[in-house]
Design an enzyme around this catalytic site. Sequence first.
Site, mmCIF file in Angstrom:
data_model
loop_
_atom_site.group_PDB
_atom_site.id
_atom_site.type_symbol
_atom_site.label_atom_id
_atom_site.label_comp_id
_atom_site.label_asym_id
_atom_site.label_seq_id
_atom_site.Cartn_x
_atom_site.Cartn_y
_atom_site.Cartn_z
ATOM 1 C CG ASN A 193 143.994 -72.427 47.262
ATOM 2 O OD1 ASN A 193 144.761 -72.072 46.335
ATOM 3 N ND2 ASN A 193 142.882 -73.055 46.843
ATOM 4 C CE LYS A 224 139.950 -70.425 46.629
ATOM 5 N NZ LYS A 224 138.709 -70.911 46.539
ATOM 6 C CG HIS A 228 140.827 -76.164 44.561
ATOM 7 N ND1 HIS A 228 139.730 -75.662 44.059
ATOM 8 C CD2 HIS A 228 141.092 -75.745 46.076
ATOM 9 C CE1 HIS A 228 139.306 -74.797 45.162
ATOM 10 N NE2 HIS A 228 140.000 -74.956 46.334
ATOM 11 C CD GLU A 243 138.284 -72.131 43.324
ATOM 12 O OE1 GLU A 243 139.370 -71.894 43.070
ATOM 13 O OE2 GLU A 243 137.837 -71.720 44.307
ATOM 14 C CD GLU A 266 139.238 -77.403 49.680
ATOM 15 O OE1 GLU A 266 139.580 -76.455 50.445
ATOM 16 O OE2 GLU A 266 139.513 -77.040 48.310
ATOM 17 N N GLY A 277 134.355 -70.806 49.163
ATOM 18 C CA GLY A 277 134.099 -69.407 48.680
ATOM 19 C C GLY A 277 132.588 -69.002 48.795
ATOM 20 C CB SER A 325 133.227 -70.735 54.120
ATOM 21 O OG SER A 325 132.663 -70.458 53.043
HETATM 22 C C1 PEP Z 1 139.771 -73.022 48.925
HETATM 23 O O1 PEP Z 1 140.235 -72.512 48.332
HETATM 24 O O2 PEP Z 1 140.064 -74.395 48.951
HETATM 25 C C2 PEP Z 1 138.829 -72.788 50.059
HETATM 26 C C3 PEP Z 1 138.204 -73.667 50.722
HETATM 27 O O3 PEP Z 1 138.396 -71.559 49.741
HETATM 28 P P1 PEP Z 1 137.595 -70.522 50.866
HETATM 29 O O4 PEP Z 1 138.282 -70.923 52.279
HETATM 30 O O5 PEP Z 1 137.348 -69.205 50.681
HETATM 31 O O6 PEP Z 1 136.097 -71.192 51.198
#
Ligand code: PEP
Length: 256
Positions: A9, A11, A97, A99, A169, A175, A215
């Site tokens: 992803n 972003k 998501h 975010e 998630e 992040g 992460s």
């Molecule tokens: C994500 O964007 O869904 C995500 C899990 O980001 P990261 O791997 O940077 O934590």
Amino acid sequence: MRKLIIAGNWKMNKGLGETRSFLQAVVPQLNKLDLGRVIPLVAPAYPFLTEALREAFASPLMVSAQDVSERNDGAYTGEVSAPMLASLGLKYCIIGHSERRQYHCETDASVNQRLFKLLDQGLVPIVCIGETLAQRDAGDTEKVVLSQLEGGLKDLKLESGTEIIIAYEPVWAIGTGRTATPQQAQEVHAIIRKWIGETYGQSVAQNLSILYGGSVKPDNIKELLECSDIDGGLIGGASLKENDFLAMINTAIGLT
Ligand code: PEP
């Protein structure tokens, strides 16, 4: 055996040149691999989907959008609809998501509307769910995740041939550099699969891929993928680097 999906992803990262150079480096490497049931996937920003599809053409790399409108057309400035995504030849789209939920007021109800818009167009939704740290600390993880599933998948009938993907998630792991332990992730994945089994039957539950996100990186992906109910990763930061993305795909191949 379920698909093992390594999904990047991106972003709001990578413009046209960076999208192109990433794919020109990665696609030839993917073409050389015996991927088996491993599916590599990237989700660039909307303006670069066409370029990504072009670079990935005839390769095993799948391309996904990061979001979709809950409506099909009309006066909704800035929105991109499921029919538009389908017209590109896209197969996947992330919805819900954290975010989007945090900064764009997405709710389980709006995720549900998006889900049906995508399925109507034959796209595969990657439905993100996950608890916040406060919810986990309050002991509410299971309650939150199940209510997101109930709301996001409301009225869904998973008939044969209809594919969806779930991405668990935990918000506190996205992040932050703080990954859920394999035990923490597996525990929630098992809860999700049990709910899918009770709701849609065991055959759907055993075939549905549930990704972990938060992460994930080359250093920790193996122990996560070794968990019985984790069928891949939805990966932000670490998916932006060609070598890290390929390393994670190779780890997945090594486990199949
Ligand atoms: C994500 O964007 O869904 C995500 C899990 O980001 P990261 O791997 O940077 O934590």
